[in-house]
Design an enzyme around this catalytic site. Sequence first.
Site, mmCIF file in Angstrom:
data_model
loop_
_atom_site.group_PDB
_atom_site.id
_atom_site.type_symbol
_atom_site.label_atom_id
_atom_site.label_comp_id
_atom_site.label_asym_id
_atom_site.label_seq_id
_atom_site.Cartn_x
_atom_site.Cartn_y
_atom_site.Cartn_z
ATOM 1 N N GLU A 85 -0.737 4.282 -7.854
ATOM 2 C CA GLU A 85 -0.459 5.253 -6.799
ATOM 3 C C GLU A 85 0.813 5.987 -7.233
ATOM 4 O O GLU A 85 1.814 5.341 -7.589
ATOM 5 C CB GLU A 85 -0.258 4.511 -5.473
ATOM 6 C CG GLU A 85 -0.200 5.394 -4.258
ATOM 7 C CD GLU A 85 -1.580 5.808 -3.710
ATOM 8 O OE1 GLU A 85 -2.624 5.508 -4.336
ATOM 9 O OE2 GLU A 85 -1.589 6.447 -2.654
ATOM 10 N N LYS A 116 0.878 -1.181 0.000
ATOM 11 C CA LYS A 116 0.000 0.000 0.000
ATOM 12 C C LYS A 116 0.911 1.226 0.000
ATOM 13 O O LYS A 116 1.588 1.507 0.988
ATOM 14 C CB LYS A 116 -0.915 -0.002 1.230
ATOM 15 C CG LYS A 116 -1.935 1.120 1.216
ATOM 16 C CD LYS A 116 -2.883 1.002 2.400
ATOM 17 C CE LYS A 116 -4.116 1.869 2.264
ATOM 18 N NZ LYS A 116 -3.875 3.280 2.115
ATOM 19 N N LYS A 166 -7.582 -3.206 3.474
ATOM 20 C CA LYS A 166 -6.284 -2.583 3.805
ATOM 21 C C LYS A 166 -5.833 -3.035 5.192
ATOM 22 O O LYS A 166 -6.650 -3.324 6.064
ATOM 23 C CB LYS A 166 -6.379 -1.067 3.716
ATOM 24 C CG LYS A 166 -7.444 -0.439 4.580
ATOM 25 C CD LYS A 166 -7.524 1.063 4.332
ATOM 26 C CE LYS A 166 -8.746 1.640 5.011
ATOM 27 N NZ LYS A 166 -8.918 3.055 4.844
ATOM 28 N N ARG A 170 -7.965 11.278 -7.377
ATOM 29 C CA ARG A 170 -9.048 10.611 -6.661
ATOM 30 C C ARG A 170 -10.297 11.480 -6.590
ATOM 31 O O ARG A 170 -11.406 10.995 -6.510
ATOM 32 C CB ARG A 170 -8.535 10.283 -5.261
ATOM 33 C CG ARG A 170 -9.538 9.611 -4.431
ATOM 34 C CD ARG A 170 -8.863 8.804 -3.397
ATOM 35 N NE ARG A 170 -9.853 8.311 -2.468
ATOM 36 C CZ ARG A 170 -9.569 7.589 -1.432
ATOM 37 N NH1 ARG A 170 -8.331 7.267 -1.170
ATOM 38 N NH2 ARG A 170 -10.520 7.161 -0.644
ATOM 39 N N ARG A 195 -3.497 8.624 -5.486
ATOM 40 C CA ARG A 195 -4.152 7.716 -6.434
ATOM 41 C C ARG A 195 -4.340 8.428 -7.768
ATOM 42 O O ARG A 195 -4.737 9.598 -7.800
ATOM 43 C CB ARG A 195 -5.518 7.307 -5.857
ATOM 44 C CG ARG A 195 -6.373 6.416 -6.735
ATOM 45 C CD ARG A 195 -6.266 5.001 -6.277
ATOM 46 N NE ARG A 195 -7.283 4.133 -6.854
ATOM 47 C CZ ARG A 195 -8.237 3.546 -6.142
ATOM 48 N NH1 ARG A 195 -8.362 3.796 -4.852
ATOM 49 N NH2 ARG A 195 -9.070 2.698 -6.715
ATOM 50 N N ARG A 217 -16.809 0.908 -1.469
ATOM 51 C CA ARG A 217 -15.893 0.386 -0.461
ATOM 52 C C ARG A 217 -16.378 -1.023 -0.142
ATOM 53 O O ARG A 217 -17.099 -1.252 0.818
ATOM 54 C CB ARG A 217 -15.952 1.289 0.782
ATOM 55 C CG ARG A 217 -14.817 1.099 1.749
ATOM 56 C CD ARG A 217 -14.913 2.089 2.887
ATOM 57 N NE ARG A 217 -14.493 3.434 2.537
ATOM 58 C CZ ARG A 217 -13.234 3.813 2.357
ATOM 59 N NH1 ARG A 217 -12.259 2.942 2.517
ATOM 60 N NH2 ARG A 217 -12.947 5.050 2.045
HETATM 61 P P1 AMP Z 1 -7.518 4.562 2.217
HETATM 62 O O1 AMP Z 1 -7.409 5.912 1.546
HETATM 63 O O2 AMP Z 1 -6.807 4.492 3.544
HETATM 64 O O3 AMP Z 1 -8.933 4.033 2.252
HETATM 65 O O4 AMP Z 1 -6.726 3.511 1.309
HETATM 66 C C1 AMP Z 1 -7.051 3.291 -0.002
HETATM 67 C C2 AMP Z 1 -6.030 3.962 -0.892
HETATM 68 O O5 AMP Z 1 -4.792 3.267 -0.850
HETATM 69 C C3 AMP Z 1 -6.393 3.893 -2.352
HETATM 70 O O6 AMP Z 1 -7.328 4.882 -2.692
HETATM 71 C C4 AMP Z 1 -5.070 4.110 -3.042
HETATM 72 O O7 AMP Z 1 -4.865 5.498 -3.213
HETATM 73 C C5 AMP Z 1 -4.053 3.633 -2.014
HETATM 74 N N1 AMP Z 1 -3.237 2.486 -2.468
HETATM 75 C C6 AMP Z 1 -1.903 2.409 -2.347
HETATM 76 N N2 AMP Z 1 -1.431 1.254 -2.838
HETATM 77 C C7 AMP Z 1 -2.505 0.560 -3.306
HETATM 78 C C8 AMP Z 1 -2.669 -0.710 -3.931
HETATM 79 N N3 AMP Z 1 -1.638 -1.520 -4.157
HETATM 80 N N4 AMP Z 1 -3.916 -1.085 -4.279
HETATM 81 C C9 AMP Z 1 -4.981 -0.290 -4.035
HETATM 82 N N5 AMP Z 1 -4.885 0.931 -3.445
HETATM 83 C C10 AMP Z 1 -3.665 1.352 -3.081
#
Ligand code: AMP
Length: 560
Positions: free
Chosen positions: A292, A242, A414, A262, A247, A408
């Site tokens: 990303e 991650k 995650k 995003r 994004r 979602r």
């Molecule tokens: P969150 O913003 O904490 O909900 O985490 C989701 C975000 O993680 C996504 O919107 C991406 O911007 C980021 N991200 C980073 N690496 C990845 C990956 N390998 N696959 C999907 N999302 C990722």
Amino acid sequence: MKFGALCHSYSRFETLSGNALRSALADFLKTVPTVDIKAVVYMTLGAIASDYDEINLGMADKMAIKAIALAAGKDEAKVSKEYKKKGDVGLVAESVCGTADGTLSVFDVFETLHLIATTSGTGSQEEKIRHFSGLLKKATPIEARYIGRLAVGKLRLGVAAKTVLDGLSLAYGIGKEKIEHAFNICPDIGIIAETVVGKGDDGISSIGVVVGRPVQMMLCQRVESLQEAIDKLGIPVAAEQKYDGERVQIHKDRKKVTLYSRRLENITSQFPELVKAASTNLNAASCIIEAEIMAVGKKGQLEPFQKLMSRRRKHGIEQMAKEIPAKAFCFELLYLNGKSLIKESYNTRYENLSSILRPNTSINLAQRVVCTDAKCIDALFKRVVGKCGEGVVIKSLRPDSDYQAGVRGWHWIKWKPEYSKGMQDTFDLAVIGAFRGRGRRSGRYGALLCAVYNKKTGKFESFCKLGSGFSDAELKSLSKKLTKSDSQPKNVVVLKQMTPDVWIQPTKVVEVLAAEITRSPFHAAGMKDGKGLALRFPRFLRWRDDKKAEQATTTKEISR
Ligand code: AMP
């Protein structure tokens, strides 16, 4: 359609909220002819194009006052005084302009507003003023009110995109979920409304992915243990790094490359090296990829998010691209050579992605392993976190693992260090209010009122009062960063005992770290038996300028 009819509906909408507003909007939408529906829905949201089209109204108030004075044949100083009293360009325009007899059509107003927004270059200010005052001269008082507000980008009817989607569903008897799904694939409210009105249910069902038009991005769920992730997804799963960057959705259409953030903003000009990499290192005539973006240091190390944010600028982009080069780590393929892949499994999408991508210094695949147990995921997680990475995303490899636009869902989970330490997580919250500081913080904001987003109601519900974690400089700049609102915004829910000193328009998102969620009599999030949910010991981490307020953590997520 007459613009006057639209204005009379607007003045009614202003007095309504919730279901009453939705049903009044639905009744009105039924009366709008197909030729005008696109313009009507854009304008109802205070815009003249879809968000990603980058055609922004938002004339400065001062310039609008000049145009109003010109239209009314009045002294500018007098009109300016009136503005200081009323604080609303629309009300000023209504009181001094508006002598015409109501012949303006929706089309006339929409066209002229477009002209105002797109006029640029030398002498453009004078030309904008001329167009705007010309329009006001043809308006009735109520029309002048809404033309004024539209021109300065402050219509603020309390109608959100979600309210329009609900209104269309009610008006045309098409399922809400179906319309929302179409809007996730095609986040252009004008196209959605035109399709509903012109082609009905069948039209909406066939809305698909189009290269050059962004798709709402798929999001991750969270769990309390790695085993829970495996229980949810089955085995095998793919575990990917991650990355803690920005994004991006890369749209390649032959020679044309467009990058969307995003928030679905067009960020193409900010990353010339990625545009080049997409042109030369993606072996496809057309495709849509997700990645990303990370800033890369001199020794090839990945830099923190803040470093990447310094690439957000209008000038000196080429120089910055040399100083802080960016790299895209790709993990999704939504479209390839004329065919949408969003209904295909993740495995199929990934195989296609890896077959068209030739890695170089600006583009690569995200680091990834296929795992059949928690130990294997944990090993990647430890490697990533050991190098200051953010964590991992665990992805379903089941045949039904389609790309769920804007959802979602449970195909992606995650996993971050905060979870493994037993802490709740970080939360992305919309700022809805501020409290005046005392003592050392007097004369500035001392704390913020933050909210989660309730997707069902389209409202922001207060969730915590945030006072710690700010640096002195951060505290100083709060009032500049946030946009005040004269009264409680219609889409904000707080309890009386948590009324802030200053209301803030919910547009900014803040990332907050907190120890736990508790029931509280002070906050409105996820109310049950008179008590809402609240965050305990929240700490400010950073601003999330890459997120819109509607992309904040949702009530549903915290209610799990
Ligand atoms: P969150 O913003 O904490 O909900 O985490 C989701 C975000 O993680 C996504 O919107 C991406 O911007 C980021 N991200 C980073 N690496 C990845 C990956 N390998 N696959 C999907 N999302 C990722």
